[in-house]
Design a protein around this motif. Structure first.
Motif, short mmCIF file in Angstrom:
data_model
loop_
_atom_site.label_atom_id
_atom_site.label_comp_id
_atom_site.label_asym_id
_atom_site.label_seq_id
_atom_site.Cartn_x
_atom_site.Cartn_y
_atom_site.Cartn_z
N MET A 11 10.69 -5.35 -8.70
CA MET A 11 11.95 -4.91 -9.19
C MET A 11 12.09 -3.40 -8.92
N TYR A 12 11.17 -2.50 -8.84
CA TYR A 12 10.94 -1.39 -8.39
C TYR A 12 11.53 -1.06 -7.05
N GLN A 13 11.01 -1.89 -6.25
CA GLN A 13 11.39 -1.70 -4.70
C GLN A 13 12.86 -2.01 -4.66
N TYR A 14 13.40 -2.93 -5.27
CA TYR A 14 14.75 -3.43 -5.33
C TYR A 14 15.64 -3.38 -6.38
N SER A 15 15.54 -2.31 -7.05
CA SER A 15 16.11 -2.06 -8.38
C SER A 15 17.73 -2.47 -8.49
N ARG A 16 18.27 -1.93 -7.56
CA ARG A 16 19.95 -2.04 -7.80
C ARG A 16 20.16 -3.45 -7.13
N PRO A 17 19.79 -3.82 -5.95
CA PRO A 17 20.14 -5.23 -5.65
C PRO A 17 19.65 -6.28 -6.67
N LEU A 18 18.41 -6.03 -7.24
CA LEU A 18 18.22 -7.25 -8.37
C LEU A 18 19.13 -7.05 -9.42
N ALA A 19 19.40 -5.75 -9.89
CA ALA A 19 20.14 -5.48 -10.97
C ALA A 19 21.46 -6.40 -10.75
N ASP A 20 22.05 -6.05 -9.58
CA ASP A 20 23.49 -6.65 -9.33
C ASP A 20 23.34 -8.15 -9.16
N LEU A 21 22.24 -8.66 -8.69
CA LEU A 21 22.18 -9.99 -8.76
C LEU A 21 22.09 -10.74 -9.99
N ILE A 22 21.29 -9.99 -10.97
CA ILE A 22 21.22 -10.46 -12.40
C ILE A 22 22.44 -10.45 -13.13
N ASN A 23 23.19 -9.25 -12.96
CA ASN A 23 24.55 -9.21 -13.55
C ASN A 23 25.43 -10.19 -13.25
N SER A 24 25.33 -10.41 -11.91
CA SER A 24 26.26 -11.47 -11.39
C SER A 24 25.90 -13.03 -11.71
N PHE A 25 24.89 -12.91 -11.97
CA PHE A 25 24.24 -14.29 -12.32
C PHE A 25 24.64 -14.58 -13.86
N ASN B 142 0.63 -1.12 -0.12
CA ASN B 142 0.04 -0.08 -0.31
C ASN B 142 0.69 1.28 -0.16
N ASP B 143 1.91 1.34 0.73
CA ASP B 143 2.55 2.64 1.04
C ASP B 143 3.49 2.77 -0.24
N VAL B 144 3.99 2.02 -0.91
CA VAL B 144 4.60 2.19 -2.10
C VAL B 144 3.90 2.36 -3.35
N ALA B 145 2.55 1.74 -3.32
CA ALA B 145 1.60 1.99 -4.43
C ALA B 145 1.13 3.36 -4.53
N GLU B 146 1.10 3.90 -3.39
CA GLU B 146 0.63 5.31 -3.30
C GLU B 146 1.91 6.42 -3.81
N SER B 147 2.92 6.08 -3.49
CA SER B 147 4.05 7.11 -3.85
C SER B 147 4.13 6.70 -5.41
N VAL B 148 4.26 5.37 -5.82
CA VAL B 148 4.39 5.20 -7.31
C VAL B 148 3.13 5.93 -8.19
N TYR B 149 1.86 5.85 -7.52
CA TYR B 149 0.94 6.46 -8.31
C TYR B 149 1.08 7.93 -8.47
N ARG B 150 1.46 8.80 -7.29
CA ARG B 150 1.93 10.16 -7.43
C ARG B 150 2.76 10.42 -8.40
N GLU B 151 3.90 9.47 -8.70
CA GLU B 151 4.88 9.92 -9.56
C GLU B 151 4.79 9.56 -10.84
N PHE B 152 3.95 8.26 -11.19
CA PHE B 152 3.93 7.57 -12.50
C PHE B 152 2.29 7.46 -12.82
N GLY B 153 1.46 7.74 -12.20
CA GLY B 153 0.03 7.54 -12.29
C GLY B 153 -0.38 7.92 -13.57
#
Length: 228
Positions: free
Chosen positions: A203-217, A112-123
């Motif tokens: 992916m939005y919430q963890y963009s950098r950690p996920l990108a690092d994980l995928i790049n390492s993989f 919920n809290d993330v959804a509201e902030s994403v809506y404000r920015e990208f709604g």
């Protein structure tokens, strides 16, 4: 190469003949795109329904896939854990204004809290995209997903002989995170990453950690990431 519902028939600038389709047909579409682009082999990343497509492509055309990354997805078939009836009905609901649809969609793919902030920015962007979707296309996509949850690719996941990374958000209500465990248990040597509090679009919430994980993989040769 990434596969998601945003690249499928009738989405964005993709053409659509108005006929029913299933996940196997969408996987065939993706294979043809690879051929046209001249990719003999590639690594695939599939999110959500795109994960259904990526699994099918990897099983049907194993020689075309180097590595497979599956995000927020499930193995299909009767054993897959499904979203609740309420979540599913909201997911395919095309009623209301585009902005109402955008807010409803974001409330499903984020906490919920993330959804509201994403809506404000990208709604506005999400609403514009929703305005382009026809109810008929949404219904045909829903039918394809229903068929996947009756069939999936069955025991053929055990045939996979390639590095596979599976990642999920622990707060996903669209495709329950328990499905990631089902996938990792079905695919020999697959690796699992769980992102605490991540929603369906973690992916939005963890963009950098996920990108690092995928790049390492992707950087590791062969099966070196597999457990021994």
């Amino acid at each position: 190469m990434s596969l998601s519902s945003s690249t499928n028939r009738g989405i964005g600038r993709s053409t659509d003949n108005g006929r029913p389709f299933d996940i196997a047909r969408l996987a065939d579409d993706a294979t043809r795109v690879m051929e046209i682009l001249g990719f003999e082999r590639t690594s695939l990343l599939g999110w959500s329904m795109g994960g259904f497509i990526a699994q099918t492509l990897a099983v049907e055309h194993p020689g075309r896939v180097n590595k497979l990354i599956l995000l927020s997805t499930d193995p299909g078939g009767a054993n897959a854990d499904r979203a609740s009836t309420a979540v599913w009905s909201h997911l395919v609901d095309t009623s209301g204004t585009p902005h109402e649809q955008a807010r409803r969609l974001l409330s499903l793919v984020f906490p919920n809290d993330v959804a509201e902030s994403v809506y404000r920015e990208f709604g506005d962007i999400v609403a514009a995209a929703r305005a382009q979707l026809s109810p008929d296309l949404v219904n045909r996509q829903a039918a394809a997903m229903d068929m996947w949850h009756r069939t999936g690719v069955g025991n053929r996941l055990r045939e996979m002989n390639l590095p596979v990374l599976i990642a999920t958000g622990t707060a996903d209500i669209v495709i329950p995170p328990s499905n990631a465990l089902k996938l990792v248990n079905a695919i020999p040597g697959a690796w699992l990453a769980q992102f605490h509090g991540g929603g369906h679009a973690f992916m939005y919430q963890y963009s950098r950690p996920l990108a690092d994980l995928i790049n390492s993989f992707l950087a590791v040769d062969g099966f070196a990431l597999r457990p021994v």
